[in-house]
Design an enzyme around this catalytic site. Structure first.
Site, PDB file in Angstrom:
ATOM      1  CG  HIS A  65      -2.188  -0.775   0.974  1.00  0.00           C
ATOM      2  ND1 HIS A  65      -2.928  -1.343   1.990  1.00  0.00           N
ATOM      3  CD2 HIS A  65      -2.852  -1.091  -0.175  1.00  0.00           C
ATOM      4  CE1 HIS A  65      -3.986  -1.974   1.479  1.00  0.00           C
ATOM      5  NE2 HIS A  65      -3.948  -1.838   0.171  1.00  0.00           N
ATOM      6  CG  ASP A  67      -0.350   3.754   4.108  1.00  0.00           C
ATOM      7  OD1 ASP A  67      -0.535   2.857   3.273  1.00  0.00           O
ATOM      8  OD2 ASP A  67      -0.736   3.657   5.298  1.00  0.00           O
ATOM      9  CG  HIS A  68       2.713   0.661   4.747  1.00  0.00           C
ATOM     10  ND1 HIS A  68       3.066   0.241   6.009  1.00  0.00           N
ATOM     11  CD2 HIS A  68       1.409   1.010   4.837  1.00  0.00           C
ATOM     12  CE1 HIS A  68       2.023   0.333   6.820  1.00  0.00           C
ATOM     13  NE2 HIS A  68       1.006   0.795   6.124  1.00  0.00           N
ATOM     14  CG  HIS A 269      -1.039   2.131  10.582  1.00  0.00           C
ATOM     15  ND1 HIS A 269      -2.386   2.052  10.320  1.00  0.00           N
ATOM     16  CD2 HIS A 269      -0.438   2.233   9.383  1.00  0.00           C
ATOM     17  CE1 HIS A 269      -2.595   2.089   9.019  1.00  0.00           C
ATOM     18  NE2 HIS A 269      -1.425   2.207   8.415  1.00  0.00           N
TER      19      HIS A 269
END
Length: 313
Positions: A65, A67-68, A269
């Site tokens: 994903h 955001d990673h 997170h």
């Protein structure tokens, strides 16, 4: 051994939390830094620390994903521009090699070092004389992994005062004792090296997870860890939402920590909805289940000391 949190937010950057990335600083142990995830802005966060990009030689990615991983191409380019020449290994799910190579090709970015890609499969993904790293599938909307990092035990230290008291001269004989060998002194006495070396120092174990909802596979990865890093996207009363969006609540993370017998739980997170006191509420919720729980913040540095023998800590 220290963990530096470079980004502790979920989904999108927020005013006080960048997206996911953390650095495992192994400078004393290996003179290396390992990154876990590399969300957008990771290299900017690194500029606010003492971390040198050329020291980073391994990057472990929990899943693909954005955001990673959106910060990965920029970090790789900056590492080259800042003198990084040693090979760098990227461990990630299927598709990470294509993503990185396409980004570099389209932007005509040329690296002065070799990239090595390791496609993750459950099991042991790395081992040398000092560390082992294992991974297993978690439960997210796309293929996702959690990591277990095990430091191997350190050999016991030579008991210098005892050796001196026994009349062992300075020189090669001390080295032989340290190697636990039988040693004959000039006066004819025979000493057993095992009697002059302290007990081995047990290595430390970390569990670092990415995005996931609850799955039994987490327990084996986290079992007995000194530190568990676990997501806490939702609050205690949002378990249905957490399951719907393939994430976890603070309480679910705490229950896992308790069940797995870990020593410390670090919650990251964090959704942008949780600011100030609300973020502390996540910590309070977790502490009702597992008292040694902490919500971490960007640029927070957590030391992971050795556990002393016969210590209750």
């Amino acid at each position: 051994m220290e963990i530096m949190f470079l980004g502790t937010g979920a989904g999108s950057p927020a005013r006080n939390r960048n997206v996911s990335s953390l650095a495992l600083k192994l400078l004393d142990e290996r003179n290396e830094v390992w990154l876990f995830d590399c969300g957008e802005g990771t290299q900017h966060q690194i500029l606010r620390t003492s971390i040198r990009p050329r020291k980073v030689n391994k990057i472990f990615l929990t899943h693909l994903h954005g955001d990673h991983i959106f910060g990965l191409p920029g970090f790789l380019a900056s590492r080259a521009n800042q003198g990084g020449q040693e090979p760098l290994t990227i461990y990630g799910p299927r598709g990470i090699k294509e993503y990185v190579q396409t980004s570099l090709r389209v932007t005509q970015t040329h690296l002065a070092y070799k990239l090595i890609f390791v496609e993750l499969k459950p099991g042991k993904v790395f081992e040398d004389k000092t560390f082992r790293v294992y991974c297993d599938h978690l439960d997210h909307r796309i293929e996702a992994f959690g990591f277990r990092i095990e430091e191997k035990d350190h050999e016991g230290e030579l008991l210098n005062e005892k050796a001196q008291a026994a009349g062992v001269p300075f020189g090669p004989l001390l080295g032989q004792l340290k190697a636990r060998k039988m040693v004959t002194l000039p006066d004819g006495r025979v000493l057993d090296g095992n009697d002059f070396v302290g007990p081995d120092q047990k290595g430390r174990t970390l569990a670092i997870f990415g995005d996931t909802r609850q799955t039994p596979r987490e327990v084996a990865l986290a079992e007995g860890a000194d530190v568990l890093v676990h997501e806490s996207t939702f609050g205690a009363d949002e378990s249905k939402l957490a399951r719907q969006y393939y994430h976890s609540t603070s309480v679910q993370a705490a229950k896992l920590a308790k069940k797995a017998g870990v020593k410390k739980l670090l919650l990251n997170h964090i959704s942008a909805r949780y600011v100030g006191k609300m973020a502390l509420d996540l910590q309070k919720q977790a502490r009702h289940i597992f008292p040694n729980s902490y919500v971490v913040n960007d640029l927070q540095d957590i030391d992971i000391p050795f556990v002393k023998e016969n210590s209750d800590d």
